[in-house]
Design a protein around this motif. Structure first.
Motif, PDB file in Angstrom:
ATOM      1  N   THR B  88       0.853  -1.192   0.000  1.00 12.88           N
ATOM      2  CA  THR B  88       0.000   0.000   0.000  1.00 12.88           C
ATOM      3  C   THR B  88       0.886   1.238   0.000  1.00 12.88           C
ATOM      4  O   THR B  88       0.686   2.174  -0.760  1.00 12.88           O
ATOM      5  N   ASN B  91       2.822   1.517  -3.377  1.00 11.67           N
ATOM      6  CA  ASN B  91       1.982   1.980  -4.479  1.00 11.67           C
ATOM      7  C   ASN B  91       1.696   3.468  -4.386  1.00 11.67           C
ATOM      8  O   ASN B  91       1.722   4.170  -5.401  1.00 11.67           O
ATOM      9  N   THR B  92       1.417   3.953  -3.170  1.00  7.33           N
ATOM     10  CA  THR B  92       1.141   5.382  -3.057  1.00  7.33           C
ATOM     11  C   THR B  92       2.421   6.181  -3.313  1.00  7.33           C
ATOM     12  O   THR B  92       2.380   7.231  -3.939  1.00  7.33           O
ATOM     13  N   LEU B  94       4.816   5.249  -5.349  1.00  7.61           N
ATOM     14  CA  LEU B  94       5.013   5.196  -6.795  1.00  7.61           C
ATOM     15  C   LEU B  94       4.102   6.216  -7.483  1.00  7.61           C
ATOM     16  O   LEU B  94       4.526   6.946  -8.380  1.00  7.61           O
TER      17      LEU B  94
END
Lengths: 323, 444
Positions: B88, B91-92, B94
């Protein structure tokens, strides 16, 4: 307020100006403008930080999320416009309906239960008893505790064989449920914990409501021979309806957004027994990287809450009495 | 060299090698805009992200320390999170364009990141450094995407059957060996499910609703698979898969040699064991990953060992690799590569292999197959590596996480005894097919 600012800040001559504002604008435009502009400038200055925050962190993301809900977007590649596909998919997504059903279940049980318990406790605590302040603080304490810590604590207490809850049940010879591990009892377990945690807030709200009820009404009723119960039913309850209304609206909104408890205690399980809408949204958005779908779900949740709240506001004329 | 550049160079504390490399790089910088990986000339901070599980903490500290000693110019800023929040956060990061320069990537998530162009092509680096990837545990489905090498192995993840010697001794049952079938396991489990002389209830095995440490292996060893060969449909409701899952569920309800999920969380000592049924000492057999060794080896309540996975129609067991990847937009590809290269080097592998408690399997085969890693404890440590030969694919896919989550959820009521196996697997397949619809044009 009325004439205080004028009489303090302005000499008496300012009063007719204010009363006949249109004339004053023509007669002495510069002076009035200056005064109003000054006030407005200060107002805007003080409003600005909040306004910037509101736009940057609430309005902006809401508008963006609405646009994103019509796209397929994985956070990392550019979003692709797909029109209403997310909303169509949702209609056919059995998981979404399960999540919605679970959320309604949670709300339908936890909100009334929480309100009734809080009302009862607040009525009891509205007495001048020794140590009542301490008691009030104790009931309010869970509200101030971190929901994550509280959830972990309850997860331990719910442990079937060694949790304190089943230990106490066994001491009085009651059957020991499996609480969070059994799909049938998982949601009730989360409801019990949530009601316990929210109780303090509602008690404070109700206490404020109770203490604003004029004492003379009770005294008058008492003189007329009304008993405890009749006074509660005919005086306290009607005058408390605005407070009950407020607590219901807030309770419904926060219950529909239930997330932390299920995230910490069950991760939506066992099976999908405690999968709630917000957990489903979180999972789609941040685990499966389906921001478009997650945004669409958020807007459906928003629509549901909006409709429920509008209905409540409409219905309040039938049962809410403003003194 | 401009006077400014010279001045900058001289004001930096440099070792001899750094100075030479630095001057060379500075001289060459004007000629070639994109220089090949060279030693970073100036102190840089490299952001490295790892997921931190209890078993891995020691080994991660060891290799970061070793790298810092070897490359004092590259300061590692380690970012860690537990496995469930790691992705999580990643991904944030990225999405916000501020990802770590180098990060660990589970085999399960590789395609999902690869198809979103988040990893740098490591092919040219590997070629330049003359690294032969066949010397490592390299799985195509955890490293290659559309012909490009986007990840290099960080470790091999592989399973074996762990068994509690004390419980076998007490029940007078012969220890398992590598040739056992699942029927042999059932036989032994029946004898091991008993009340011990001191009144403890023990179980033969734990049939958990977990693809990786239970039923996924049975499905694969039964000739079944998770997806159709074209990876466009679910294959979880085929007769082979149904039979395999039925076997697992029967261990709980028909043969009663495994606790239920409810039963496991009620085992005495379950919470103290960190939620590990095997470590409670009341479950005689359990499939365990080598990735849990760091935790298992620290317990000393009972004697235990491992054997290669029991076989069904075929001998198998799931295996996959964890990977190192470089962020596609890293501003420090050279330093990032130096870190990855070190993690692939023999020196780096030895640091991993030498760290006590085997928190991580070295990715370099020659180091993994040599002591101290392959040596006891546990006595039969090599069973993990013996299983490598029989390894079976996890059938990774960009939607792997999503469809496996759907399988797990659909099987929860099956393992709770509320739904039949065929019904549960049909529901699982339907849910997975809905998900796979969105991935019909995926090409590995």
């Amino acid at each position: 307020m009325r004439s205080v600012p004028q009489s303090v800040v302005e000499p008496a001559s300012a009063q007719p100006e204010a009363r006949r504002a249109s004339d004053a604008v023509i007669a002495q435009p510069r002076r009035l403008m200056t005064y109003r502009a000054k006030e407005a400038a200060w107002a805007y200055l003080f409003l600005t930080p909040f306004f910037i925050g509101l736009v940057a962190f609430i309005v902006g993301p809401v508008v963006a999320a609405f646009a994103i809900s019509f796209t397929s977007w994985d956070l990392l590649s550019p979003p692709v416009w797909i029109g209403l596909d997310n909303y169509r998919e949702m209609a056919a997504d059995s998981l979404f309906w399960t999540a919605l059903g679970n959320t309604v279940y949670f709300t339908a049980v936890s909100v009334p239960l929480g309100l009734i318990l809080a009302l009862g406790l607040a009525t009891l605590m509205n007495n001048k008893l020794p140590g009542i302040d301490l008691l009030r603080a104790i009931y309010f304490f869970p509200v101030t505790a971190s929901i994550v810590a509280v959830s972990l604590l309850w997860a331990w207490m719910y442990t079937p064989n060694f949790g304190i809850i089943n230990y106490m049940l066994s001491q009085v010879g009651l059957p020991a449920p499996s609480w969070l591990v059994d799909p049938k009892t998982a949601m009730p377990s989360i409801i019990i914990m949530s009601v316990w945690r929210g109780l303090g807030f509602n008690i404070v709200v109700f206490l404020a409501g109770l203490q604003s009820i004029p004492r003379d009404l009770h005294e008058a009723a008492q003189l007329d021979g009304a008993g405890e119960w009749n006074r509660f039913r005919k005086i306290t309850l009607p005058l408390l309806t605005p407070t009950i209304f407020f607590a219901t609206v807030m309770g419904l909104i926060t219950s529909f957004q239930v997330f932390e408890q299920t995230y910490i205690m069950t991760q939506g399980g066992p099976g999908n027994a405690t999968l709630t809408i917000v957990y489903d949204i979180f999972q789609n958005g941040f685990t499966f990287l389906r921001m478009g779908y997650a945004s669409a779900m958020s807007f459906v949740l928003f629509a549901i809450l909006f409709v429920i709240t509008v209905i409540q506001v409409r219905l309040q004329t039938r049962w809410v009495h403003y003194a | 060299m401009t006077p400014v550049a010279t001045e900058k160079l001289l004001h930096r504390p440099l070792d001899r090698r750094g100075l030479i490399k630095g001057s060379a790089a500075a001289a060459g910088a004007l000629a070639t805009a994109r220089i090949r990986p060279a030693r970073a000339q100036s102190p840089v901070t490299l952001r490295v992200a790892v997921y931190q599980e209890p078993a891995r903490i020691d080994v991660q500290k060891a290799y970061i320390d070793a790298f810092q000693k070897a490359y004092p110019n590259i300061k590692i800023a380690l970012e860690s999170a537990d496995f469930s929040t790691y992705y999580t956060k990643l991904n944030t990061n990225l999405a916000a364009n501020r990802a770590p320069d180098v990060f660990m990537m589970s085999g399960a998530y590789f395609y999902s990141g690869a198809m979103r162009n988040t990893f740098k092509d490591l092919g040219p680096y590997v070629k330049q450094a003359n690294i032969d990837l066949s010397k490592y545990f390299t799985e195509t489905e955890n490293s290659m995407y559309q012909g490009k090498l986007l990840a290099v192995p960080e470790e091999l993840d592989i399973l074996a059957l762990a068994y509690n010697k004390d419980l076998f001794d007490e029940a007078g049952v012969a220890y398992p060996h590598g040739g056992w079938t699942w029927e042999d396991i059932l036989d032994a489990a029946t004898k091991l499910t008993r009340k011990t002389s001191d009144g403890r209830q023990t179980y033969g095995i734990y049939a958990v609703n977990n693809v990786q440490e239970m039923w996924g292996n049975l499905v694969k060893e039964n000739g079944g698979s998770f997806l159709t060969p074209d990876k466009k449909q679910s294959a979880i409701n085929t007769p082979e898969a149904i039979e395999a899952v039925q076997f697992a569920v029967d261990l709980i309800y028909k043969h009663k040699v495994s606790p239920t999920a409810q039963g496991v969380s009620s085992l005495p000592g379950y919470i103290e064991s960190g939620g590990s049924p095997f470590i409670t000492g009341l479950v005689a057999m359990k499939i365990q990953g080598q990735y849990e060794l760091g935790v298992l080896l620290k317990q000393n309540k009972f004697k235990w060992d491992v054997v290669t996975m029991p076989k069904r129609k075929i001998q198998g067991g799931l295996a996959w690799t964890q990977a190192w990847v470089m962020w596609d937009k890293t501003q420090q590809p050279d330093a990032a590569w130096q870190f990855i290269e070190y993690m692939l080097s023999e020196a780096g592998n030895k640091v991993i292999g030498d760290t006590p408690n085997k928190g991580q399997c070295p990715p370099m085969k020659s180091v993994a197959y040599a002591p101290p890693y392959v040596a006891p404890p546990p006595d039969n440590m090599k069973a993990f590596l013996d299983g490598y030969e029989y390894r079976q694919s996890f059938e990774f896919h960009p939607a792997w996480l999503e469809y496996q989550a759907a399988y797990g959820k659909a099987l929860d009521p099956v393992f709770a005894g509320d739904t039949s196996v065929p019904d549960g697997l049909n529901a699982a397949a339907a849910a997975a097919n809905d998900i796979l619809k969105r991935y019909q044009d995926f090409k590995p």
